[in-house]
Write a protein that holds these residues in place. Structure first.
Motif, short mmCIF file in Angstrom:
data_model
loop_
_atom_site.label_atom_id
_atom_site.label_comp_id
_atom_site.label_asym_id
_atom_site.label_seq_id
_atom_site.Cartn_x
_atom_site.Cartn_y
_atom_site.Cartn_z
N ARG A 3 0.39 8.39 13.20
CA ARG A 3 1.16 8.11 11.98
C ARG A 3 0.62 6.87 11.28
O ARG A 3 0.45 6.86 10.06
N SER A 4 0.33 5.81 12.03
CA SER A 4 -0.17 4.57 11.40
C SER A 4 -1.56 4.79 10.80
O SER A 4 -1.87 4.22 9.75
N ILE A 7 -1.00 6.58 7.49
CA ILE A 7 -0.51 5.64 6.48
C ILE A 7 -1.65 4.78 5.95
O ILE A 7 -1.80 4.60 4.74
N THR A 8 -2.48 4.27 6.84
CA THR A 8 -3.61 3.43 6.44
C THR A 8 -4.58 4.22 5.57
O THR A 8 -5.05 3.73 4.53
N ALA A 11 -2.99 4.88 2.12
CA ALA A 11 -2.93 3.64 1.34
C ALA A 11 -4.31 3.30 0.79
O ALA A 11 -4.44 2.87 -0.36
N GLN A 19 1.02 -0.53 0.76
CA GLN A 19 1.12 0.08 2.09
C GLN A 19 2.57 0.29 2.51
O GLN A 19 2.90 1.34 3.06
N PRO A 20 3.50 -0.65 2.27
CA PRO A 20 4.90 -0.39 2.64
C PRO A 20 5.49 0.81 1.89
O PRO A 20 6.31 1.55 2.46
N ASP A 21 5.05 1.04 0.65
CA ASP A 21 5.52 2.20 -0.11
C ASP A 21 4.99 3.49 0.50
O ASP A 21 5.71 4.48 0.62
N GLU A 23 4.13 3.90 3.61
CA GLU A 23 4.85 4.05 4.88
C GLU A 23 6.22 4.67 4.65
O GLU A 23 6.64 5.57 5.38
N VAL A 26 5.73 8.47 3.82
CA VAL A 26 5.40 9.26 5.01
C VAL A 26 6.63 9.40 5.91
O VAL A 26 6.95 10.50 6.38
N THR A 27 7.34 8.31 6.13
CA THR A 27 8.54 8.34 6.98
C THR A 27 9.60 9.26 6.38
O THR A 27 10.23 10.04 7.11
#
Length: 109
Positions: A3-4, A7-8, A11, A19-21, A23, A26-27
């Motif tokens: 998952r990480s 996200i990376t 992004a 990146q928080p957006d 994340e 995806v969540t």
């Protein structure tokens, strides 16, 4: 891919998103799929595949250590059926051009 890592990668491919957006996006997608499956709904993503649940009936199992019979309750298990495009791409079929990046809307004067 974890998952990480997803996200990376997303992004990096979409520098206009923080990146928080990414994340959060995806969540949220994963949470919605999980919630739909928990309700017993089917989730279909065209070209990728379909998530659903299959019912397993109660059965009698065996304790591997002692060999005694054990009652195993019925349950629902998640199931994924890949879509045609995913199967073709995984099996070396014709690669299609990846979808275009979505650009943020710009304000018009």
């Amino acid at each position: 891919m974890t998952r990480s890592e997803l996200i990376t990668h997303l992004a990096a491919a979409n520098p206009h998103l923080r990146q928080p957006d990414v994340e959060l996006i995806v969540t949220t997608i994963f949470d919605e799929i999980i919630t739909a499956l928990a309700r017993g709904d089917r989730v279909e993503l065209r070209g990728f595949g379909a998530f659903s649940t299959k019912r397993r009936d109660p059965r009698t199992g065996r304790n591997p250590r002692t060999g005694t019979a054990v009652a195993v309750d019925g349950k629902a298990v998640p199931y994924f059926k890949p879509g045609k495009e995913l199967r073709e791409r995984v099996n070396g079929g014709p690669l299609q051009e990846p979808p275009r990046k979505i650009r943020p809307a710009t304000a018009k004067a």
